[in-house]
Design an enzyme around this catalytic site. Sequence first.
Site, mmCIF file in Angstrom:
data_model
loop_
_atom_site.group_PDB
_atom_site.id
_atom_site.type_symbol
_atom_site.label_atom_id
_atom_site.label_comp_id
_atom_site.label_asym_id
_atom_site.label_seq_id
_atom_site.Cartn_x
_atom_site.Cartn_y
_atom_site.Cartn_z
ATOM 1 N N ARG A 165 0.921 -1.312 -0.361
ATOM 2 C CA ARG A 165 -0.189 -0.099 0.396
ATOM 3 C C ARG A 165 0.599 1.531 0.210
ATOM 4 N NH1 ARG A 165 -3.249 -3.656 -0.532
ATOM 5 N NH2 ARG A 165 -5.000 -4.315 0.037
ATOM 6 N N SER A 237 -10.675 -1.446 3.416
ATOM 7 C CA SER A 237 -10.642 -1.563 4.739
ATOM 8 C C SER A 237 -9.267 0.448 5.319
ATOM 9 C CB SER A 237 -8.397 -1.929 4.189
ATOM 10 O OG SER A 237 -9.021 -3.426 3.957
ATOM 11 N N GLU A 332 -5.148 3.774 6.280
ATOM 12 C CA GLU A 332 -5.264 2.698 4.764
ATOM 13 C C GLU A 332 -5.077 4.550 4.453
ATOM 14 O OE1 GLU A 332 -5.968 -0.595 2.868
ATOM 15 O OE2 GLU A 332 -6.426 0.967 1.191
HETATM 16 N N1 EPU Z 1 -10.482 -11.070 10.126
HETATM 17 C C1 EPU Z 1 -10.759 -10.990 11.587
HETATM 18 N N2 EPU Z 1 -11.519 -10.567 11.572
HETATM 19 C C2 EPU Z 1 -12.099 -10.203 10.436
HETATM 20 C C3 EPU Z 1 -12.342 -10.217 9.529
HETATM 21 C C4 EPU Z 1 -10.859 -10.844 9.711
HETATM 22 O O1 EPU Z 1 -10.447 -11.381 12.667
HETATM 23 O O2 EPU Z 1 -13.543 -8.961 10.924
HETATM 24 C C5 EPU Z 1 -9.284 -11.492 10.602
HETATM 25 C C6 EPU Z 1 -9.177 -13.518 9.805
HETATM 26 O O3 EPU Z 1 -8.478 -14.306 11.020
HETATM 27 C C7 EPU Z 1 -8.540 -13.677 8.265
HETATM 28 C C8 EPU Z 1 -7.558 -12.374 8.767
HETATM 29 O O4 EPU Z 1 -8.157 -11.179 9.548
HETATM 30 O O5 EPU Z 1 -7.829 -14.931 8.164
HETATM 31 C C9 EPU Z 1 -7.654 -11.799 7.371
HETATM 32 O O6 EPU Z 1 -8.966 -11.510 6.510
HETATM 33 P P1 EPU Z 1 -8.709 -11.176 5.214
HETATM 34 O O7 EPU Z 1 -8.884 -12.281 4.312
HETATM 35 O O8 EPU Z 1 -10.403 -10.306 5.449
HETATM 36 O O9 EPU Z 1 -8.311 -9.989 4.719
HETATM 37 P P2 EPU Z 1 -7.363 -8.608 5.628
HETATM 38 O O10 EPU Z 1 -6.284 -8.893 5.573
HETATM 39 O O11 EPU Z 1 -8.425 -8.313 6.970
HETATM 40 C C10 EPU Z 1 -6.852 -7.398 3.101
HETATM 41 C C11 EPU Z 1 -6.597 -6.377 2.314
HETATM 42 C C12 EPU Z 1 -8.303 -6.693 2.120
HETATM 43 C C13 EPU Z 1 -8.002 -7.032 0.622
HETATM 44 C C14 EPU Z 1 -8.026 -8.833 1.276
HETATM 45 C C15 EPU Z 1 -8.026 -10.082 1.032
HETATM 46 C C16 EPU Z 1 -5.543 -4.769 3.668
HETATM 47 C C17 EPU Z 1 -5.261 -3.602 4.676
HETATM 48 N N3 EPU Z 1 -6.816 -5.513 2.999
HETATM 49 O O12 EPU Z 1 -7.726 -7.297 4.255
HETATM 50 O O13 EPU Z 1 -8.276 -5.194 1.294
HETATM 51 O O14 EPU Z 1 -9.210 -7.238 -0.324
HETATM 52 O O15 EPU Z 1 -6.746 -8.848 2.165
HETATM 53 O O16 EPU Z 1 -6.549 -9.693 0.450
HETATM 54 O O17 EPU Z 1 -4.326 -4.954 3.573
HETATM 55 C C18 EPU Z 1 -8.549 -2.676 1.236
HETATM 56 O O18 EPU Z 1 -7.112 -2.730 0.764
HETATM 57 O O19 EPU Z 1 -9.701 -1.723 0.806
HETATM 58 C C19 EPU Z 1 -9.119 -4.264 1.188
HETATM 59 C C20 EPU Z 1 -10.678 -4.351 1.308
#
Ligand code: EPU
Length: 339
Positions: A165, A237, A332
Site C-alpha cells: 500500500r 479497509s 490506509e
Molecule cells: N479477520 C478477523 N475479523 C474480521 C475479518 C478478518 O479476525 O472481521 C481475520 C481472519 O483471521 C482472516 C484475516 O483476518 O483470516 C484476514 O482477513 P481477510 O482475508 O479478509 O483480509 P484482510 O487482511 O483483512 C486484506 C486487504 C483487503 C483485501 C484482503 C484480501 C489490507 C489493509 N486489506 O484484508 O483490501 O481485500 O486482504 O486480500 O491489506 C482494501 O485495501 O480496501 C481491502 C479491502
Amino acid sequence: MKIFHDFDLSKATTFHIPAKARIYAEYDSIDELRDLLFSPQYTGMKRLHIGGGSNLLFTTDFDGLVMHSAMKSITTMSGDNDDDVYLKVSAGVVWDDFVKYCVDNSLYGAENLSYIPGEAGASAVQNVGAYGVEAKDIISKVHAIDTTSGEERIFTVEECDYAYRHSIFKRHDYSGRYIITDVVYRLSRLKHFTLDYGPLKELAAEKDVTLAKVRDRIIDIRRHKLPEPAELGSAGSFFKNPVITPEKFLRLKGDYPELPSYPAPDGIKIPAAWLIEHAGMKGKSIGGAQVYPGQCLVIVNTGNATAADIVALFGEIREKVAAQFGITLSPEVNIIGKA
Ligand code: EPU
C-alpha cells in the site's frame, strides 16, 4: 472541462460523508489539466487530485481546487511480444472496468484484483492489492505530469518504489508534485493463475479454471465480506495490516495462540481486522459510523455519519488495539483535514 463551485464531495467519495470543495474540476485532456495547473485563476489555491474517492475521508470542507480526470481510454501499446500485452490505461478508467476488459480479452494478471473500487490512477499511487496480487505486479510504467513544469515524466516500475500500500507517489515530496495521467500495465496471454490465497485454494483444485471463474469467485467473496459501496458508504479497509517484529509476534502468540499471521518482507504481518475484533470493537458504533461486522477492518457510514463520527470511532479503535496488543494501527484511508 466541467467546473463546479461549492461542490458536494459526498458525491465524489465512497464514504458519502458531507464536505464541500470550493472548486471541483473534471478535465477531459492533459491540456485541460495543464490549464488548471497554470491558470492564474487558481494560482495559490490549495490543490488536491482525486480518483474514485474510494480511499478518502474529508474531515472538513476543502477550501481549494479538487481535480479529477474524466479521461477513460484503454489502448494497446506497440512493443508487445507473443506473450505480453501492454495496455496504456487513462487514470480516470474505473479500475474494475479495466480488470473486466482484461478478463474479457483473455489477458492474465489482473483477475485477482476484480471488484476493487477506485480508478486506475489510484492503483498506481496506492498499490492496491487483494488475494495475493498487488497492482505493482502488473504495472510496467506510470505517466505523470510534473505540476511544477507541466512536463510529462514517465516512471519505471522500479522508480515507483512499491511496497505494501505504498509508492513514491505517497511520499510527501512527490504526492502534490506529480499527477498520474496514465498507467501502462503488462498483462500476459499465457495462462497462469495466483490461487494460493485461502478461499481461492478450492478453485486451484478444479481442472478447468478460467479467468472468468476466478473473477466470479473473487466478486462473490468480496460481495459476501465487504459492504457494497453503492449501498453502504465506506472506504474499504480503513487500516493497514501492521507489520511487527518476530520477537513481538512470539510474545503475542504466547498470549493469543490463535493469532493469524503472514510473513512480510520486513517482519510479520498481522490482520488488523483480527486485532480490532479481539479488542471487542466488532459492530461498535459512534453516531452514524460503525465497525462493519462482516469485516472489522472496514468502517461504514450507516446513513448519516459525520466525519467527526468516523474520526471518533477511528480513535477508539486505535486506543483499544494499542492498549490490548501494544500495536498502533495506521490508517490506509487518506484523511484530508484534521484527524
Ligand atoms: N479477520 C478477523 N475479523 C474480521 C475479518 C478478518 O479476525 O472481521 C481475520 C481472519 O483471521 C482472516 C484475516 O483476518 O483470516 C484476514 O482477513 P481477510 O482475508 O479478509 O483480509 P484482510 O487482511 O483483512 C486484506 C486487504 C483487503 C483485501 C484482503 C484480501 C489490507 C489493509 N486489506 O484484508 O483490501 O481485500 O486482504 O486480500 O491489506 C482494501 O485495501 O480496501 C481491502 C479491502
